[in-house]
Design a protein around this motif. Structure first.
Motif, PDB file in Angstrom:
ATOM      1  N   CYS A  64     -10.139  -6.357 -15.312  1.00 44.89           N
ATOM      2  CA  CYS A  64      -9.488  -5.151 -15.833  1.00 44.89           C
ATOM      3  C   CYS A  64     -10.326  -3.912 -15.518  1.00 44.89           C
ATOM      4  O   CYS A  64     -10.981  -3.350 -16.416  1.00 44.89           O
ATOM      5  CB  CYS A  64      -9.291  -5.271 -17.338  1.00 44.89           C
ATOM      6  SG  CYS A  64      -8.393  -6.741 -17.866  1.00 44.89           S
ATOM      7  N   LEU A 111      -4.026  -1.952 -17.382  1.00 46.16           N
ATOM      8  CA  LEU A 111      -4.451  -2.214 -18.754  1.00 46.16           C
ATOM      9  C   LEU A 111      -5.661  -1.369 -19.133  1.00 46.16           C
ATOM     10  O   LEU A 111      -6.697  -1.403 -18.478  1.00 46.16           O
ATOM     11  CB  LEU A 111      -4.787  -3.697 -18.925  1.00 46.16           C
ATOM     12  CG  LEU A 111      -5.006  -4.168 -20.368  1.00 46.16           C
ATOM     13  CD1 LEU A 111      -3.719  -4.027 -21.176  1.00 46.16           C
ATOM     14  CD2 LEU A 111      -5.483  -5.604 -20.402  1.00 46.16           C
ATOM     15  N   THR A 150      -2.407  -4.383 -13.910  1.00 48.83           N
ATOM     16  CA  THR A 150      -3.435  -3.542 -13.292  1.00 48.83           C
ATOM     17  C   THR A 150      -3.740  -2.257 -14.045  1.00 48.83           C
ATOM     18  O   THR A 150      -4.797  -1.668 -13.855  1.00 48.83           O
ATOM     19  CB  THR A 150      -3.022  -3.181 -11.857  1.00 48.83           C
ATOM     20  OG1 THR A 150      -1.720  -2.568 -11.882  1.00 48.83           O
ATOM     21  CG2 THR A 150      -2.969  -4.431 -10.987  1.00 48.83           C
ATOM     22  N   LEU A 170      -4.166 -11.059 -16.540  1.00 48.41           N
ATOM     23  CA  LEU A 170      -4.804  -9.759 -16.732  1.00 48.41           C
ATOM     24  C   LEU A 170      -5.043  -9.058 -15.404  1.00 48.41           C
ATOM     25  O   LEU A 170      -4.934  -7.829 -15.304  1.00 48.41           O
ATOM     26  CB  LEU A 170      -6.132  -9.933 -17.474  1.00 48.41           C
ATOM     27  CG  LEU A 170      -6.031 -10.361 -18.936  1.00 48.41           C
ATOM     28  CD1 LEU A 170      -7.425 -10.546 -19.534  1.00 48.41           C
ATOM     29  CD2 LEU A 170      -5.247  -9.339 -19.771  1.00 48.41           C
ATOM     30  N   THR A 171      -5.344  -9.810 -14.374  1.00 51.27           N
ATOM     31  CA  THR A 171      -5.545  -9.218 -13.052  1.00 51.27           C
ATOM     32  C   THR A 171      -4.269  -8.556 -12.545  1.00 51.27           C
ATOM     33  O   THR A 171      -4.312  -7.520 -11.869  1.00 51.27           O
ATOM     34  CB  THR A 171      -6.013 -10.288 -12.051  1.00 51.27           C
ATOM     35  OG1 THR A 171      -7.242 -10.854 -12.519  1.00 51.27           O
ATOM     36  CG2 THR A 171      -6.232  -9.699 -10.671  1.00 51.27           C
ATOM     37  N   LEU A 179      -9.900  -0.793 -17.810  1.00 51.94           N
ATOM     38  CA  LEU A 179     -10.045  -0.948 -19.251  1.00 51.94           C
ATOM     39  C   LEU A 179     -10.926   0.148 -19.830  1.00 51.94           C
ATOM     40  O   LEU A 179     -12.016   0.430 -19.319  1.00 51.94           O
ATOM     41  CB  LEU A 179     -10.660  -2.315 -19.569  1.00 51.94           C
ATOM     42  CG  LEU A 179     -10.438  -2.858 -20.986  1.00 51.94           C
ATOM     43  CD1 LEU A 179      -8.961  -3.137 -21.218  1.00 51.94           C
ATOM     44  CD2 LEU A 179     -11.241  -4.127 -21.202  1.00 51.94           C
TER      45      LEU A 179
END
Length: 213
Positions: free
Chosen positions: A126, A89, A87, A83-84, A129
């Motif tokens: 995130c 997301l 970028t 997830l990191t 997000l």
């Protein structure tokens, strides 16, 4: 004697306007039932290494109705690195509980049944997000941050409300939040489950009815 189970999964990638991508990831076995053999998220690591990873803006996770001891546990420890790297997301959705499912779905971190800071770690990984859907209520760690641009929260309490509404009401880290959906404690098989409903005391004491009641 150790018994293992092979995990199967499939991924659908859709290109969206503006050359961004929406990913749907489906697995038949999400539960972290054996940490040494866990293989639920290998495709996320693969996606994170692709050239278009920063252009993935939406990730939807789904699963079969599988679990251990009545629980399907999504362990975020295995997701954070990927997830990191994704970028851009903006939307992340875990599967939610429905009356038809046999296994209670939760999100956790280094624990079998508690949220244990998992959703706060996701926010940290995130920063872009904007929308989060999860079957567990986040704990205090979720609010221990500076300003975050989260706009939409769709949550179920899972096995513990963790005083989420109270913590949200006193926090200042989500000034852009526009939409909140929260399903209260709804483990109907538990004795006196209604006694675990969340209580709001700002304007008297009001019991929040569980969704579906």
């Amino acid at each position: 004697m150790r018994t293992t189970r092979r995990t199967s999964f499939h991924v659908r990638v859709e290109q969206q306007p503006g050359s961004t991508y929406r990913v749907q990831y489906h697995t038949d076995w999400a539960s972290d039932w054996d940490r040494d053999e866990h293989r639920a998220f290998p495709i996320l690591k693969f996606l994170a290494g692709l050239d278009f990873a920063p252009k993935i803006t939406s990730l939807m996770l789904t699963s079969e109705d599988e679990g251990v001891n009545g629980t399907q546990s999504w362990e975020v420890e295995h997701m954070l690195g990927a997830l990191t790297a994704i970028t851009g997301l903006q939307a992340l959705a875990f599967p939610l509980n429905t009356p038809q499912r046999h296994h209670g779905i939760i999100v956790t971190h280094n624990d079998s049944y508690d949220e244990n800071g998992a959703l706060g770690l996701i926010l940290g990984a995130c920063p872009q997000l904007r929308s989060l859907t999860a079957p567990s209520a986040p704990g205090p760690h979720f609010f221990e941050r500076g300003t975050h641009g989260l706009e939409v929260l769709n949550l179920q309490s899972g096995y513990d409300t963790q005083q989420f509404i109270k913590n949200l009401a006193t926090s200042t880290c989500f000034p852009a939040l526009q939409s909140l959906t929260f399903q209260d404690y709804h483990q109907t098989y538990m004795e006196n489950y209604k006694g675990k409903w969340y209580l709001i005391s700002d304007a008297g004491v009001v019991a929040v009815r569980a969704v579906g009641e």
